[in-house]
Design a protein around this motif. Structure first.
Motif, PDB file in Angstrom:
ATOM      1  N   HIS A   1       0.515  -1.149   0.021  1.00  0.00           N
ATOM      2  CA  HIS A   1       0.227  -0.045  -0.023  1.00  0.00           C
ATOM      3  C   HIS A   1       0.426   1.375  -0.259  1.00  0.00           C
ATOM      4  CE1 HIS A   1      -2.880  -3.141   1.184  1.00  0.00           C
ATOM      5  NE2 HIS A   1      -3.073  -2.766   0.481  1.00  0.00           N
ATOM      6  N   LEU A   2       0.296   2.225  -0.590  1.00  0.00           N
ATOM      7  CA  LEU A   2       1.004   3.994  -0.911  1.00  0.00           C
ATOM      8  C   LEU A   2       0.347   4.332   0.712  1.00  0.00           C
ATOM      9  CD1 LEU A   2       0.907   4.528  -4.614  1.00  0.00           C
ATOM     10  CD2 LEU A   2       2.529   3.390  -3.383  1.00  0.00           C
ATOM     11  N   TYR A   3       1.108   4.865   0.876  1.00  0.00           N
ATOM     12  CA  TYR A   3       1.079   5.684   2.177  1.00  0.00           C
ATOM     13  C   TYR A   3       1.297   7.722   2.094  1.00  0.00           C
ATOM     14  CZ  TYR A   3       0.162   1.451   4.369  1.00  0.00           C
ATOM     15  OH  TYR A   3      -0.624   0.831   5.440  1.00  0.00           O
ATOM     16  N   PHE A   4       1.072   8.563   2.987  1.00  0.00           N
ATOM     17  CA  PHE A   4       1.482   9.829   2.379  1.00  0.00           C
ATOM     18  C   PHE A   4       1.552  10.819   3.373  1.00  0.00           C
ATOM     19  CE2 PHE A   4      -2.527  10.337   0.857  1.00  0.00           C
ATOM     20  CZ  PHE A   4      -2.802  11.509   0.778  1.00  0.00           C
ATOM     21  N   ILE A   5       2.632  11.492   3.659  1.00  0.00           N
ATOM     22  CA  ILE A   5       2.403  13.049   3.865  1.00  0.00           C
ATOM     23  C   ILE A   5       2.247  14.329   3.596  1.00  0.00           C
ATOM     24  CG2 ILE A   5       3.190  11.319   6.639  1.00  0.00           C
ATOM     25  CD1 ILE A   5       5.934  12.774   5.860  1.00  0.00           C
ATOM     26  N   HIS A   6       1.652  15.430   4.565  1.00  0.00           N
ATOM     27  CA  HIS A   6       1.838  16.558   2.773  1.00  0.00           C
ATOM     28  C   HIS A   6       2.316  17.381   3.978  1.00  0.00           C
ATOM     29  CE1 HIS A   6      -2.646  17.341   3.963  1.00  0.00           C
ATOM     30  NE2 HIS A   6      -2.565  15.392   3.343  1.00  0.00           N
ATOM     31  N   GLN A   7       2.688  18.635   3.146  1.00  0.00           N
ATOM     32  CA  GLN A   7       2.902  19.987   3.971  1.00  0.00           C
ATOM     33  C   GLN A   7       1.215  20.823   3.936  1.00  0.00           C
ATOM     34  OE1 GLN A   7       6.103  21.917   4.365  1.00  0.00           O
ATOM     35  NE2 GLN A   7       6.693  21.944   2.977  1.00  0.00           N
ATOM     36  N   ARG A   8       0.261  20.529   3.041  1.00  0.00           N
ATOM     37  CA  ARG A   8      -0.816  21.185   2.248  1.00  0.00           C
ATOM     38  C   ARG A   8      -2.226  21.320   2.866  1.00  0.00           C
ATOM     39  NH1 ARG A   8       0.268  24.864  -2.100  1.00  0.00           N
ATOM     40  NH2 ARG A   8      -0.766  25.527  -0.886  1.00  0.00           N
ATOM     41  N   PRO A   9      -2.443  20.938   4.040  1.00  0.00           N
ATOM     42  CA  PRO A   9      -3.977  21.087   4.059  1.00  0.00           C
ATOM     43  C   PRO A   9      -4.952  21.564   3.301  1.00  0.00           C
ATOM     44  CG  PRO A   9      -2.750  21.791   6.292  1.00  0.00           C
ATOM     45  CD  PRO A   9      -1.826  21.343   4.824  1.00  0.00           C
ATOM     46  N   ASP A  10      -4.262  22.891   2.854  1.00  0.00           N
ATOM     47  CA  ASP A  10      -5.119  23.736   2.010  1.00  0.00           C
ATOM     48  C   ASP A  10      -5.845  22.936   1.102  1.00  0.00           C
ATOM     49  OD1 ASP A  10      -2.249  23.905   1.648  1.00  0.00           O
ATOM     50  OD2 ASP A  10      -2.937  25.598   0.414  1.00  0.00           O
ATOM     51  N   LEU A  11      -5.439  22.279   0.786  1.00  0.00           N
ATOM     52  CA  LEU A  11      -5.180  21.667  -1.238  1.00  0.00           C
ATOM     53  C   LEU A  11      -5.276  19.955  -1.270  1.00  0.00           C
ATOM     54  CD1 LEU A  11      -2.732  22.716  -2.959  1.00  0.00           C
ATOM     55  CD2 LEU A  11      -4.825  23.726  -2.807  1.00  0.00           C
ATOM     56  N   ILE A  12      -5.560  19.040   0.248  1.00  0.00           N
ATOM     57  CA  ILE A  12      -5.355  17.869   0.379  1.00  0.00           C
ATOM     58  C   ILE A  12      -6.529  18.084   1.345  1.00  0.00           C
ATOM     59  CG2 ILE A  12      -4.644  15.797   0.770  1.00  0.00           C
ATOM     60  CD1 ILE A  12      -2.239  16.580  -0.874  1.00  0.00           C
ATOM     61  N   PRO A  13      -7.754  17.080   1.285  1.00  0.00           N
ATOM     62  CA  PRO A  13      -9.058  16.963   2.944  1.00  0.00           C
ATOM     63  C   PRO A  13      -8.498  15.934   3.742  1.00  0.00           C
ATOM     64  CG  PRO A  13      -9.834  17.285   0.479  1.00  0.00           C
ATOM     65  CD  PRO A  13      -8.307  17.710   0.232  1.00  0.00           C
ATOM     66  N   GLY A  14      -8.773  15.951   4.914  1.00  0.00           N
ATOM     67  CA  GLY A  14      -9.047  14.584   5.432  1.00  0.00           C
ATOM     68  C   GLY A  14      -7.559  14.093   6.183  1.00  0.00           C
ATOM     69  N   GLY A  15      -6.599  15.215   6.188  1.00  0.00           N
ATOM     70  CA  GLY A  15      -5.505  14.368   6.764  1.00  0.00           C
ATOM     71  C   GLY A  15      -5.418  14.718   8.337  1.00  0.00           C
ATOM     72  N   ALA A  16      -4.725  13.664   8.660  1.00  0.00           N
ATOM     73  CA  ALA A  16      -4.467  14.147   9.978  1.00  0.00           C
ATOM     74  C   ALA A  16      -3.213  14.734  10.483  1.00  0.00           C
ATOM     75  CB  ALA A  16      -3.890  12.516  10.927  1.00  0.00           C
ATOM     76  N   PRO A  17      -4.125  16.373  11.435  1.00  0.00           N
ATOM     77  CA  PRO A  17      -2.571  16.937  11.280  1.00  0.00           C
ATOM     78  C   PRO A  17      -0.965  15.989  12.352  1.00  0.00           C
ATOM     79  CG  PRO A  17      -4.965  17.459  12.603  1.00  0.00           C
ATOM     80  CD  PRO A  17      -5.207  16.597  12.003  1.00  0.00           C
ATOM     81  N   VAL A  18      -0.127  16.212  12.086  1.00  0.00           N
ATOM     82  CA  VAL A  18       0.463  15.926  13.137  1.00  0.00           C
ATOM     83  C   VAL A  18       1.702  17.014  14.062  1.00  0.00           C
ATOM     84  CG1 VAL A  18       3.254  14.209  12.879  1.00  0.00           C
ATOM     85  CG2 VAL A  18       1.314  13.703  11.068  1.00  0.00           C
ATOM     86  N   SER A  19       1.996  17.820  13.390  1.00  0.00           N
ATOM     87  CA  SER A  19       2.871  18.655  13.568  1.00  0.00           C
ATOM     88  C   SER A  19       2.935  20.117  13.227  1.00  0.00           C
ATOM     89  CB  SER A  19       4.052  18.065  14.545  1.00  0.00           C
ATOM     90  OG  SER A  19       5.039  18.558  13.527  1.00  0.00           O
ATOM     91  N   GLY A  20       2.865  21.305  13.829  1.00  0.00           N
ATOM     92  CA  GLY A  20       3.151  22.650  12.620  1.00  0.00           C
ATOM     93  C   GLY A  20       1.718  21.867  11.926  1.00  0.00           C
ATOM     94  N   ASN A  21       2.743  22.298  10.594  1.00  0.00           N
ATOM     95  CA  ASN A  21       0.815  22.192   8.822  1.00  0.00           C
ATOM     96  C   ASN A  21       1.183  20.931   8.401  1.00  0.00           C
ATOM     97  OD1 ASN A  21       2.957  22.616   7.347  1.00  0.00           O
ATOM     98  ND2 ASN A  21       2.746  23.505   6.599  1.00  0.00           N
ATOM     99  N   ILE A  22       2.427  20.159   8.850  1.00  0.00           N
ATOM    100  CA  ILE A  22       2.870  18.516   8.486  1.00  0.00           C
ATOM    101  C   ILE A  22       0.794  17.646   8.417  1.00  0.00           C
ATOM    102  CG2 ILE A  22       3.730  16.323   8.337  1.00  0.00           C
ATOM    103  CD1 ILE A  22       6.503  18.493   8.305  1.00  0.00           C
TER     104      ILE A  22
END
Length: 148
Positions: free
Chosen positions: A70-91
């Motif tokens: 499976h693929l997994y991802f982290i990002h720092q664009r919650p403004d463009l990718i909805p539904g992510g779980a906040p980790v720290s800062g904007n990640i």
């Protein structure tokens, strides 16, 4: 120890999968921890995977030895990718993957915004803390997650 920290392997892990790895801990709770190796580029790009063959070349990373189907991802664009779980800062960890892929393919998202992993690293409750105490991992407060 909380999510959002980085772990650098020590020489105790030489000659193992984790030799010379830098791991980002994306999730930490009472059940354990989940993280991704962030410094091992996978030898194929995402468009070389059958279901993404019509997309653009985009780097994949070897996230870890667990669940490499499976693929997994982290990002720092919650403004463009909805539904992510906040980790720290904007990640954020995860989110709407189809929106992320669309953003990559239309060049709205770059490698400075998102990192996609094949597999992950996982520890049951107390395991990671024990490995840190025994000296297998060095905790690093900050490291470059995107853009290197």
């Amino acid at each position: 120890m909380n999510a959002g920290i980085f772990l650098q392997s020590t020489p105790l892990l030489d000659n193992t999968y984790f030799e010379h790895t830098l791991i980002f801990i994306a999730e930490k709770n009472e059940k354990g921890a989940l993280g991704f190796v962030i410094n091992k580029v996978f030898p194929r790009t995402i468009n070389e995977l059958e279901q993404f063959k019509n997309g653009i070349p985009f780097p994949l990373y070897e996230g870890g030895p667990v669940d490499q189907e499976h693929l997994y991802f982290i990002h720092q664009r919650p403004d463009l990718i909805p539904g992510g779980a906040p980790v720290s800062g904007n990640i954020c960890f995860g989110g709407d993957f189809s929106t992320a892929i669309k953003g990559i393919n239309n060049h709205t998202l770059t490698a400075n915004d998102i990192r996609i992993f094949i597999g992950y690293c996982g520890w049951d409750a107390g395991e990671l803390e024990a490995e840190i105490r025994e000296g297998s991992w060095q905790v690093i407060e900050e490291a470059a997650l995107f853009g290197y």
